[in-house]
Design a protein around this motif. Structure first.
Motif, short mmCIF file in Angstrom:
data_model
loop_
_atom_site.label_atom_id
_atom_site.label_comp_id
_atom_site.label_asym_id
_atom_site.label_seq_id
_atom_site.Cartn_x
_atom_site.Cartn_y
_atom_site.Cartn_z
N ARG A 7 0.10 3.26 -8.33
CA ARG A 7 1.21 3.23 -7.37
C ARG A 7 0.92 4.13 -6.18
N SER A 8 0.21 5.23 -6.45
CA SER A 8 -0.04 6.16 -5.36
C SER A 8 -1.11 5.64 -4.41
N ARG A 9 -1.82 4.61 -4.82
CA ARG A 9 -2.86 4.09 -3.92
C ARG A 9 -2.21 3.27 -2.81
N PRO A 10 -2.67 3.47 -1.59
CA PRO A 10 -2.02 2.74 -0.49
C PRO A 10 -2.21 1.24 -0.67
N PRO A 11 -1.25 0.47 -0.31
CA PRO A 11 -1.40 -0.98 -0.42
C PRO A 11 -2.39 -1.48 0.60
N TRP A 21 -8.96 4.59 4.91
CA TRP A 21 -8.60 4.02 3.62
C TRP A 21 -9.49 4.60 2.52
N ALA A 22 -10.78 4.75 2.84
CA ALA A 22 -11.71 5.31 1.86
C ALA A 22 -11.32 6.74 1.52
N LEU A 23 -10.88 7.48 2.54
CA LEU A 23 -10.45 8.85 2.27
C LEU A 23 -9.23 8.86 1.36
N GLY A 24 -8.33 7.90 1.61
CA GLY A 24 -7.16 7.79 0.75
C GLY A 24 -7.56 7.50 -0.68
N PRO A 129 -9.11 -4.12 -1.15
CA PRO A 129 -10.33 -4.53 -0.44
C PRO A 129 -11.25 -3.35 -0.14
N ALA A 130 -11.56 -2.56 -1.14
CA ALA A 130 -12.45 -1.43 -0.91
C ALA A 130 -13.90 -1.86 -0.99
N LEU A 137 -19.19 4.75 -4.32
CA LEU A 137 -19.42 5.97 -3.55
C LEU A 137 -18.27 6.95 -3.74
N THR A 138 -17.05 6.41 -3.75
CA THR A 138 -15.89 7.27 -3.96
C THR A 138 -15.95 7.94 -5.32
N LYS A 139 -16.33 7.15 -6.33
CA LYS A 139 -16.44 7.72 -7.67
C LYS A 139 -17.49 8.82 -7.70
N TYR A 140 -18.63 8.56 -7.04
CA TYR A 140 -19.69 9.56 -7.05
C TYR A 140 -19.26 10.82 -6.31
N ALA A 141 -18.55 10.62 -5.19
CA ALA A 141 -18.06 11.78 -4.44
C ALA A 141 -17.10 12.59 -5.30
#
Lengths: 296, 399
Positions: A7-11, A21-24, A129-130, A137-141
């Motif tokens: 839910r906290s993830r932006p739509p 969006w990636a930062l989010g 749509p990530a 990359l997000t997971k690795y970061a």
């Protein structure tokens, strides 16, 4: 990962995501990871190590006896803690780096993709749509941020315990020269960063293992098992030919930052080796993850 | 893991890339390529960095030795890598005793004692740091994993600091030159000085081209014994072309294989080291051991030039040049208990050596890759960097 977190993830409003969006996504990943009970428990264990070491050394040296009977046994720097509390930072890092820290990183990294797959939340993440590459990359970061966080937890805990139980002030480097407390503190921070960077390799390895399976537990167990195996191989003298290429081989080189002047050779080798592991297993994870069937 | 049957369709629609098996497999080329590039870098960079031997003006061996003798490097700092492979059986104490010139006094229990510490160099590979600023200020550090042993000479004081055990060794009695001699050789210069002492008419000395050592141009001086009985194959010394300082020392045994001693700078600078390098105050809580009275010092400071048995009384040298054999009488009738009367220990020691006999009687030869020693049953010891046959011959002649 629970469905409520989503839910906290932006739509996703548009097809082409903005960089923000990636930062989010990263922000939400970080918050989810750190809020987990198992993460907090791991950090708690890491914070307890310097407390244990500090109290043990304090009790042993109450009557002015040298640490370990002066035999030089135990983790690096342990005999110098009585000179200066700052050495507790180095001792705690030397004590946790071979096992506690990489184990914690292995748990987080192993869980990164496989945990989502196991909980059935991975495909919901991919609905947004990530793109798979960006999600990886997000997971690795996130895992790397945890490496830094875990190291800093040990460092700060050791610094507090060291300041409470032992004298501070000018400190003697292991080369016998003296540096000011401010410089010592700076070196401690640099050492924490180097230790965090030393974990990059095992983080990439864990992430790759995590893309191979849909079971979070299996990925964690495999990563930690690999870590133990590699550590054992690194200790067998007959296998010295392969040892320079094992990711933990130069881990304790962070101690070279306490020499005066600093001896960079092994430090650079360590960082290069970690970058190599990150490159190989990071791209292997990418190859696997972007080509795999996501069924859960 | 919930097995939803319809997922494949969903996944396929979301996928950015076409899902052909070949495309999937192609992705794995990336990690393979990374490994390949890394392997190529590791393999090729040292080969490329080796830019060939530098072009230096011709010089004769005599001129080069003079250059070394005139060399007056007062200020330097650098890193030395030293590998020793004497092929000794790993006997700990025996090894220590041999290399420190049999001159170790009774163990005073401090791990920061320079004699005790620097004899560790006798086996394995070690990294050392050296710094010098004039004759009165020198520092030698032995880099260990997570610890360091430093020997600091600053004016009157000589400090040994072992960071692993947090112990300090302090002596004031020793003069500057004397203390230097007390140390076992560690830097390429120390070894080169030893080797040049042996240069006489039994030796062939040539200049063997040039080389790059620690980023500096150097001449290679090749020293070879002319006598056949020596176990020394060749000694190669790389001498800095500008300063005349020996940068690398390699001793290869006649039997071939890896070098017995290989000591060389991996990095060197002739700038004045920071003054704080030589500044030492014992850290709080460190155990400080003061050197005992100077009266005990003679046994403590054998000149390493005199070889392995320098500290022992009654030593004679038989022969000359490279095949010279040191001999001394232990006075112990029966020598080493290598026979049956020695019990278990005797059997063990005997098994390490070869039994030989000659005009001198009977004895046991103990061999390493460089030094052979003959201990006769009547308590005489013959030792030298010579072959076993040459040793027996020397013992026969000395009888």
């Amino acid at each position: 990962m629970s469905r409520a977190d989503l839910r906290s993830r932006p739509p996703a409003a548009t097809r082409r995501p903005s960089p923000l969006w990636a930062l989010g996504l990263l922000h939400s990943e970080l918050v989810t990871t750190v809020r987990r009970w198992r993460t907090l428990a791991l950090l708690g264990v890491l914070a307890a190590v310097p407390v244990l070491v500090g109290i043990a050394v304090r009790i042993e040296t109450r009557d002015g006896a040298p640490v370990g009977g002066g035999s030089g046994e135990g983790p690096a720097f342990i005999t110098q803690i009585t000179n200066n509390g700052l050495f507790l930072v180095f001792t705690a890092l030397a004590a946790t780096l071979p096992f506690f820290l990489p184990m914690a990183v292995g748990v987080i990294a192993g869980d990164a993709i496989a945990g989502e797959a196991g909980a059935g939340t991975l495909r919901y993440l991919l609905v947004a749509p990530a793109g798979r590459t960006r999600l990886l990359l997000t997971k690795y970061a996130t895992v790397m941020a945890f490496c830094l966080l875990a190291t800093l937890v040990v460092t700060v805990s050791a610094l507090i315990v060291g300041a409470l139980l032992f004298p501070l002030g000018e400190l003697t480097t292991i080369s016998g020269t003296r540096v000011s407390f401010a410089e010592g503190l700076g070196r401690a921070l640099l050492i924490a960063l180097v230790v965090a960077a030393s974990l990059v390799g095992v983080a990439a390895l864990g992430l790759f293992v995590s893309t191979l399976t849909n079971s979070g537990i299996a990925a964690m167990a495999t990563t930690v098992g690999l870590l133990i195996t590699v550590q054992i191989v690194d200790q067998i003298p007959q296998l010295h030919v392969v040892q320079p290429y094992l990711f933990p081989h130069y881990w304790l080189s962070f101690a070279d930052l306490m020499r005066d002047p600093v001896y960079w050779d092994d430090l650079i080798r360590n960082l290069g080796l970690q970058a190599l592991y990150a490159g190989v297993f990071g791209s292997a994870a990418w190859a696997r993850f972007t080509a795999k069937d996501i069924s859960a | 893991m919930a097995p939803y049957e319809s997922d494949d369709a969903v996944g396929a629609a979301r996928d950015e890339e076409p899902r052909s098996g070949r495309r999937k497999a192609a992705r794995y080329a990336v990690p393979v390529a990374v490994v390949g590039v890394a392997a190529a870098t590791i393999g090729l960079v040292p080969a490329l960095a080796d830019s060939g031997d530098p072009d230096l003006p011709k010089i004769s061996a005599q001129q080069l030795i003079e250059k070394m003798a005139k060399s007056d490097v007062q200020q330097l700092s650098g890193t030395v890598k030293i590998s020793t492979d004497l092929g000794l059986p790993d006997l700990g104490g025996l090894e220590d005793g041999l290399v420190s010139g049999a001159g170790r006094g009774p163990d005073d229990g401090s791990s920061a004692d320079p004699q005790a510490k620097l004899t560790e160099l006798a086996s394995g590979t070690h990294t050392l740091r050296v710094a010098a600023d004039g004759p009165d200020r020198q520092k030698l550090s032995l880099l260990e994993s997570g610890a360091e042993y430093s020997l600091i000479h600053d004016g009157k004081d000589v400090w040994g600091y072992d960071s692993k055990s947090n112990e300090v060794y302090h002596s004031t009695a020793a003069g500057s030159g004397k203390q230097r001699e007390a140390e076992p050789p560690a830097t390429p210069k120390d070894f080169a000085d030893e080797a040049l002492k042996a240069v006489d008419d039994t030796t062939s000395v040539t200049v063997d081209g040039t080389a790059q050592v620690a980023g500096r141009d150097a001449y290679k001086l090749l020293i070879q014994p002319r006598q056949s009985g020596s176990t020394v194959g060749a000694i190669s010394i790389a001498v800095d072309a500008k300063t005349g300082l020996p940068l690398k020392f390699t001793l290869t045994p006649k039997s071939g294989g890896a070098a017995v001693v290989d000591a060389g700078f991996t990095q060197v600078s002739f700038a004045r080291p920071a003054a704080s390098t030589f500044d030492f105050t014992p850290p709080k809580g460190a155990k400080v051991t003061e050197e005992k009275d100077a009266a005990e010092a003679p046994g403590h400071a054998p000149k390493h030039g005199e070889g392995f048995a320098g500290g022992l009384k009654g030593m004679n040298v038989l022969g000359e040049g490279w095949t010279s054999v040191a001999t001394f009488d232990t006075g112990a009738k029966g020598g080493l208990p290598t026979g049956s009367e020695g019990g278990d220990l005797g059997g063990f020691l005997g098994s390490l050596g070869d039994q030989v006999s000659g005009k001198f009687g009977k004895g046991t030869v103990f061999s390493t890759r460089l030094v052979n020693a003959l201990i006769t049953d009547d308590g005489k010891v013959y030792a030298g960097a010579v072959t076993k046959d040459a040793l027996v011959k020397a013992a026969d002649a000395g009888k």
